[in-house]
Write an enzyme that holds these catalytic residues in place. Structure first.
Site, PDB file in Angstrom:
ATOM      1  N   CYS A 147       1.736   0.640   7.544  1.00  0.00           N
ATOM      2  CA  CYS A 147       1.604  -0.333   6.449  1.00  0.00           C
ATOM      3  C   CYS A 147       2.079  -1.734   6.833  1.00  0.00           C
ATOM      4  O   CYS A 147       2.026  -2.647   6.007  1.00  0.00           O
ATOM      5  CB  CYS A 147       2.332   0.181   5.213  1.00  0.00           C
ATOM      6  SG  CYS A 147       1.631   1.756   4.639  1.00  0.00           S
ATOM      7  N   HIS A 278       7.852  -6.078   0.258  1.00  0.00           N
ATOM      8  CA  HIS A 278       7.023  -4.896   0.504  1.00  0.00           C
ATOM      9  C   HIS A 278       7.063  -4.043  -0.772  1.00  0.00           C
ATOM     10  O   HIS A 278       6.032  -3.581  -1.231  1.00  0.00           O
ATOM     11  CB  HIS A 278       7.560  -4.151   1.720  1.00  0.00           C
ATOM     12  CG  HIS A 278       6.698  -3.025   2.175  1.00  0.00           C
ATOM     13  ND1 HIS A 278       5.371  -3.177   2.473  1.00  0.00           N
ATOM     14  CD2 HIS A 278       6.965  -1.708   2.388  1.00  0.00           C
ATOM     15  CE1 HIS A 278       4.856  -2.012   2.847  1.00  0.00           C
ATOM     16  NE2 HIS A 278       5.805  -1.111   2.796  1.00  0.00           N
ATOM     17  N   HIS A 315      -0.454   0.288  -3.858  1.00  0.00           N
ATOM     18  CA  HIS A 315      -0.188   0.174  -2.424  1.00  0.00           C
ATOM     19  C   HIS A 315      -1.495   0.341  -1.651  1.00  0.00           C
ATOM     20  O   HIS A 315      -2.067   1.430  -1.614  1.00  0.00           O
ATOM     21  CB  HIS A 315       0.814   1.248  -2.002  1.00  0.00           C
ATOM     22  CG  HIS A 315       1.382   1.065  -0.626  1.00  0.00           C
ATOM     23  ND1 HIS A 315       0.840   0.216   0.316  1.00  0.00           N
ATOM     24  CD2 HIS A 315       2.473   1.636  -0.019  1.00  0.00           C
ATOM     25  CE1 HIS A 315       1.555   0.266   1.427  1.00  0.00           C
ATOM     26  NE2 HIS A 315       2.544   1.116   1.253  1.00  0.00           N
TER      27      HIS A 315
END
Lengths: 698, 86
Positions: A147, A278, A315
């Site tokens: 990610c 994040h 996400h």
């Protein structure tokens, strides 16, 4: 921006998200959020999850390509670029899941994917499609570092422009919803059953989402030449590895990334006005990130204004960092900070964070955007409204210090530094509990342990602090195949979390970082030339003074090639080189002198094109010319084919060994190694005996 | 806790997920802390997935978050089994 010639601008952006097409739809969605829905890609209803955030359009086999093409078109229009102006542009793609959206076709070795899907099962396919559609001829790479992939891609583009290898780079990121990844996150209990609530006391994970984003990244000089005066400044980036655990984030590791980004941008922490987190809303991840923010960004006088767009978007995996950058750029333009939704009860431990829970005017100062990924990969970027002066750094020579490769269970070493020791013990790894390393991890770890052990203590420390860049062609896909098999035979609970923890392509590099405390950047490039890209990227970071040494190389193993091709063997192996600024006693010193990157293509580059590229690299033909991965696998012109019939990203690095060895032993003054392959970029690297020529790195 | 009985099938799973317990099964007691038994947070997730499969139960995140001993796992299994028969 007059007078700032080496600055990097972002002059265009586009995206396709669950909120719709374009930046306007994304921004409206960030303000309002949306309800999660069951997936149309697969049956998500049996899982402990409230659903997903999907695109409005129905799933299709070319979804990753289609999404990216639309996002690219938007970005190119916004940047006011004509197609001829794009001809020399580079491309970097970040993706973790592209290719696995084809369900069983993605994972079935026999009979394999249907013929029309052959290219689409590869993560590199969207990069090839973008290159063909826009006729791109600049440098290209595909990054899959979980990610943290897309902030890593932005960093890669920044370096290409700073080094004047390209005036313009398209930075692309795409991830689509796939059953295997959804089930993987479910097995790690990272999917919320309610809402994505970053930094909230009640946070319980995220909603998985899909999307594509593209940025046009451009040198300030190029933008000015074509009259493009609009654009945000990409001030810098920083990357680090946690060197802690594959799935439990570390505040210290994240903090190193933030500090590195501040230093690269030339900023004090007080000059950061807004932090885009994040913020996955996982209990452990948010805690580590909040602690890193507190330590690095927060002074005595203030709390850190913090945004976290996963609260509304969900996400988007490898694309998540790029979406946060797009949100940051839009927020700067609209003078508004997008709110964190669903955070009515912040975690009381996170008092250092000023969580922006309603839209508010954008604070003064630069914006920092952070992304973390499995394996402890961190990459942070800094953007602002205007460029700042950046001192130019003279190029520093890069030398090949030592290397290791594995062959049939044995680790072999070579070194070209007077203090290198062939017989020294392997560097002692730290104990690791879970997950246990699989074969690919062990291969790379054994190579790294032997390499670090053979280096003198000062260079060993330099390489650990510098980092580890890796290439792979087949990644860790055996774990995805096992996960898929588990889903098919045992249902939604059939995935072993250990498989998911080992599954991202950057895991072997991450495992090395955990075992040997490699705290610098870890990045994983895809394709047969991925390991050569790793070498060249490492050399670039050393040459610009960012680090004084790095390890770079590749790994692959046959169990991860899910769709075998007859006549091609994948040797199980790992190969590493240590590059440093230390020339040693200069008697055997070999310089990694220059490189050329060619665009990604579905077919390998032929010898004639390699010859053309060689002319860009050096005015005279080197004594030794090695080609890896060219068609037919035989000698072609002056190019000597290396290990024909062997695929994977570990083997090509052996060709670099041979080039270095021949120069060090006096058999050649200069050597070039060209590595190409299907669905791979092509990279040429020039090595020379130290002092053989005064031509600079280019 | 002392009234709980550790099923043989759970003992097998604990041994599968912990070399420490495999080497010293006397450590398999209801009061034993999972973290002291060589089962870290990721290994616990893997063990839990096996428990859910073996006993055909769902263990939700909140219950798992407060499960720190082998006895806590036994209680979850017993609770899950009860809820299936109700």
């Amino acid at each position: 921006m007059d007078g700032i010639k080496n600055g990097v601008l972002i002059t265009g952006a586009g995206c396709v998200s669950p909120f719709g097409e374009g930046l306007g739809a994304l921004w409206r969605g960030l303000l309002t959020g949306r309800e999660a829905v069951p997936s149309r890609w697969f049956d998500s209803t049996a899982f402990r999850s409230c659903g997903v955030h999907e695109l409005a359009e129905p799933p299709s086999i070319d979804a990753p390509i289609s999404m990216l093409q639309r996002a690219a078109t938007q970005a190119i229009v916004e940047a006011d670029l004509s197609e001829p102006e794009l001809r020399n542009a580079g491309l970097v793609l970040a993706s973790t899941s592209a290719g696995w959206h084809l369900g069983d076709d993605s994972f079935t070795a026999v009979p394999g994917p249907r013929a029309e899907l052959h290219g689409l099962v590869r993560k590199e396919a969207p990069a090839v499609a973008l290159t063909e559609r826009w006729g791109l001829s600049g440098p290209s790479a595909v990054i899959s570092s979980a990610c943290a992939s897309s902030t890593g891609a932005l960093a890669w583009a920044c370096e290409r422009i700073r080094a004047r290898e390209a005036d313009l780079v398209l930075v692309a990121a795409v991830d689509v919803l796939t059953e295997v990844v959804f089930a993987g996150f479910h097995s790690l209990r990272l999917l919320t059953e309610v809402k994505t609530r970053p930094f909230a006391a009640s946070r319980d994970g995220f909603i998985l989402a899909e999307g594509a984003g593209v940025l046009v990244v451009e040198s300030a000089e190029h933008a000015r030449r074509r009259g493009q005066l609009d654009g945000a400044a990409l001030l810098g980036w920083g990357a680090s590895s946690d060197a802690f655990h594959l799935t439990t984030p570390s505040a210290e590791g994240i903090g190193r990334g933030l500090s590195c980004a501040l230093a690269d941008a030339g900023l004090e922490n007080t000059e950061i006005g807004l932090y885009h987190a994040h913020g996955t809303a996982s209990p452990a991840s948010d805690r580590a990130e909040a602690e890193a923010i507190r330590k690095v960004l927060v002074g005595q006088e203030r709390r850190m204004p913090t945004a976290a767009i996963k609260s509304s978007l969900g996400h988007t995996e490898g694309a998540a960092g790029l979406f946060a950058v797009i949100a940051a750029l839009t927020g700067l333009e609209l003078d508004t900070v997008p709110p964190i939704l669903h955070t009515s009860e912040p975690d009381p431990d996170f008092g250092a964070l000023d969580l922006v829970d309603t839209p508010r005017p954008h604070p003064q100062g630069a914006v920092m955007i952070h992304a973390s990924g499995f394996g402890g990969a961190n990459c942070t970027v800094v953007v602002d409204r205007t460029l700042r002066e950046r001192p130019s750094v003279p190029r520093i020579p890069v030398y090949v210090t030592a290397g290791t490769w594995t062959h049939e269970g044995q680790v072999h070493r070579a070194g070209w530094h007077p203090r290198w020791e062939a017989e020294s013990p392997t560097d002692e790894p730290r104990p690791v509990r879970s997950p246990k390393p699989d074969r690919s991890c062990l291969l790379l770890s054994n190579a790294a342990g032997a390499l670090l052990g053979s280096l003198p203590a000062d260079l060993r420390a330099t390489c650990k602090q510098g980092g580890l860049l890796i290439g792979t062609e087949y990644g860790m896909q055996q774990h995805h195949a096992r996960m898929m098999d588990g889903i098919r035979h045992r249902g939604h609970r059939g995935v072993d979390p250990m498989d998911f923890a080992l599954s991202t392509f950057n895991v072997p590099a991450a495992m090395v970082s955990v075992l040997y405390e490699v705290t610098g950047q870890t990045e994983t490039f895809l394709g047969r030339a991925g390991s050569t890209e790793a070498l060249v990227s490492a050399a670039g970071l050393i040459a610009t003074g960012r680090v004084r040494g790095m390890m770079a190389g590749g790994y692959d193993a046959p169990e991860n090639r899910l769709h075998p091709v007859s006549g091609e063997e994948v040797p199980a192996g790992a190969t590493l080189l240590a590059l440093t600024t230390d020339p040693g006693d200069r008697s055997k010193t070999v310089e990694l002198a220059a490189s050329v990157r060619l665009p990604i293509a579905s077919q390998p580059t032929d010898a004639a094109c390699l010859d053309e590229a060689l002319e860009r690299l050096t005015p005279r033909r080197p004594d030794l010319m090695i080609a890896v991965g060219t068609e037919a696998g035989s000698h072609s012109g002056d190019w000597r084919a290396f290990m024909p019939g062997q695929t994977g990203a570990a083997t090509p690095v052996r060709a670099h060994f041979e080039a270095v060895e021949q120069i060090a032993s006096g058999d050649a003054e200069e050597a070039v190694v060209a590595v190409t392959g299907p669905y791979s970029a092509t990279v040429l690297v020039l090595y020379r005996r130290i002092g053989a020529s005064s031509e600079d790195w280019s | 806790m002392s009234n709980l009985i550790i099923p043989a099938s759970l003992v097998e799973l604990l041994i599968k997920h912990s070399p420490q317990l495999r080497d010293d099964p006397s450590g398999i007691t209801v009061d034993a802390y999972l973290s002291d038994s060589g089962i870290d947070s990721l290994e616990l997730l893997s063990l839990t997935a096996d428990v859910e499969q073996t006993y055909d139960i769902e263990i939700d995140n909140a219950d798992l978050a407060v499960s720190v001993t082998i006895g806590d796992l036994v209680a979850l299994i017993d609770g899950g089994a009860r809820s299936k028969t109700e």
